[in-house]
Design a protein around this motif. Sequence first.
Motif, PDB file in Angstrom:
ATOM      1  N   VAL A  63       0.827  -1.204   0.000  1.00 36.04           N
ATOM      2  CA  VAL A  63       0.000   0.000   0.000  1.00 36.04           C
ATOM      3  C   VAL A  63       0.862   1.254   0.000  1.00 36.04           C
ATOM      4  O   VAL A  63       0.604   2.215  -0.744  1.00 36.04           O
TER       5      VAL A  63
ATOM      6  N   SER B 294      -4.409   4.311  -2.423  1.00 36.01           N
ATOM      7  CA  SER B 294      -3.945   2.924  -2.375  1.00 36.01           C
ATOM      8  C   SER B 294      -4.528   2.190  -1.165  1.00 36.01           C
ATOM      9  O   SER B 294      -4.874   1.009  -1.248  1.00 36.01           O
TER      10      SER B 294
ATOM     11  N   ALA C  27      -7.079  -1.107  -1.145  1.00 37.15           N
ATOM     12  CA  ALA C  27      -6.696  -2.341  -0.456  1.00 37.15           C
ATOM     13  C   ALA C  27      -7.668  -2.745   0.646  1.00 37.15           C
ATOM     14  O   ALA C  27      -7.934  -3.939   0.833  1.00 37.15           O
TER      15      ALA C  27
ATOM     16  N   GLU D 209      -1.888  -0.041  -6.497  1.00 36.82           N
ATOM     17  CA  GLU D 209      -2.150  -1.047  -5.470  1.00 36.82           C
ATOM     18  C   GLU D 209      -2.754  -2.307  -6.079  1.00 36.82           C
ATOM     19  O   GLU D 209      -2.388  -3.427  -5.706  1.00 36.82           O
TER      20      GLU D 209
END
Length: 363
Positions: A79, A114, A118, A324
């Motif tokens: 990340v 990011s 995630a 990501e």
Amino acid sequence: MEDLLLVAVVAVALFFDFTNGFHDTANAIATSVSTRALSPRVAVLFAAVLNFAGAFVSIEVAATVATGVVVPDVITLDVVLAGLVGAITWDLITWYLGLPTSSSHALIGGIAGSALAANGFDVVQWGGLTDKVLVPSLLAPVLGVIGALGLMVGLLWVIRNQAPGLVNRVFRRLQVVSAGFVAFTHGTNDAQKTMGIIALALVATGHLSAEEFEVPFWVIISAAAAMAAGTYAGGWRIIRTLGQRVAKLEPPQGFAAEAATASILWFTGTVGFPVSTTHTISGSVLGAGAVRGLHAVRWGVAGNILVAWLLTLPMAALIGAGMEVLTRVPGGAAVVFVLTGLIALAAFGARTWQTRRFRPAEA
């Protein structure tokens, strides 16, 4: 494998710090160069030294970036890497275009994007993002306009009976001080953001505790050195935009813009608000230039800068989110790391080609 990825993340973070340095060099020296208070070469070296020194003043901004924007306990190295590449990519795009956008917002946008990709919306600390980043960053340029304009009104009253030649000579000397203060506070504010990202990576790997936050000395000196090196490399396209195209400044106006900017950055850096130095100096330049009347400001250029500001957070977030997703494929982290180098080479190569192509016409 995790240690190798950590080394890669630290390297990319320091490269971001380098790009932040040359992207934001204009914050400290554009007005001084445009008013001929300092020569470009001396100004860049001066700013680099003071950027380095300013990085050692505080870690409050680093703490905000590391623990106040996203939930550090669920952040992974992938990340952090993806967010950094999102920030670097947007920085290089706007540097190529000569737009003085916010490296701070690019970094925070990239990391937030990011992290969202995630872990979903809950991973972002929306209250901290609003209170410590967005609101202060919106207020900083407004305060820059008001502060620089108010200071210029006072200065005009003080120098109203003085010869213009004497006034310009005195304020060119004073600009050396004010430009130095901007460079110092820029180091205090911006170098800490990279420290915070590296610290976040160290938290993600268990090398640091989020509850007892601290920044190791090697992180501080590495971030300071990377920013100083980037500052010395210089961002001449952005210097031209900020120092000449937004408003034509005389030495008293340059001093007012720099003094207002440095005062705001000193305050925000010590209380932990990661504001945009670019937003702040741009607002101050507008305020100092507007003392002659609204016609003295090139509002078309200012409008282009405003659009770039508005795009920075979402665009960096989108790029960070895309990176990501890319890290999830087998060997994805290595692909993203290599992609960082290719993006940088493409940006620098395109800029070099453009400079060589148009140099005869400019001469």
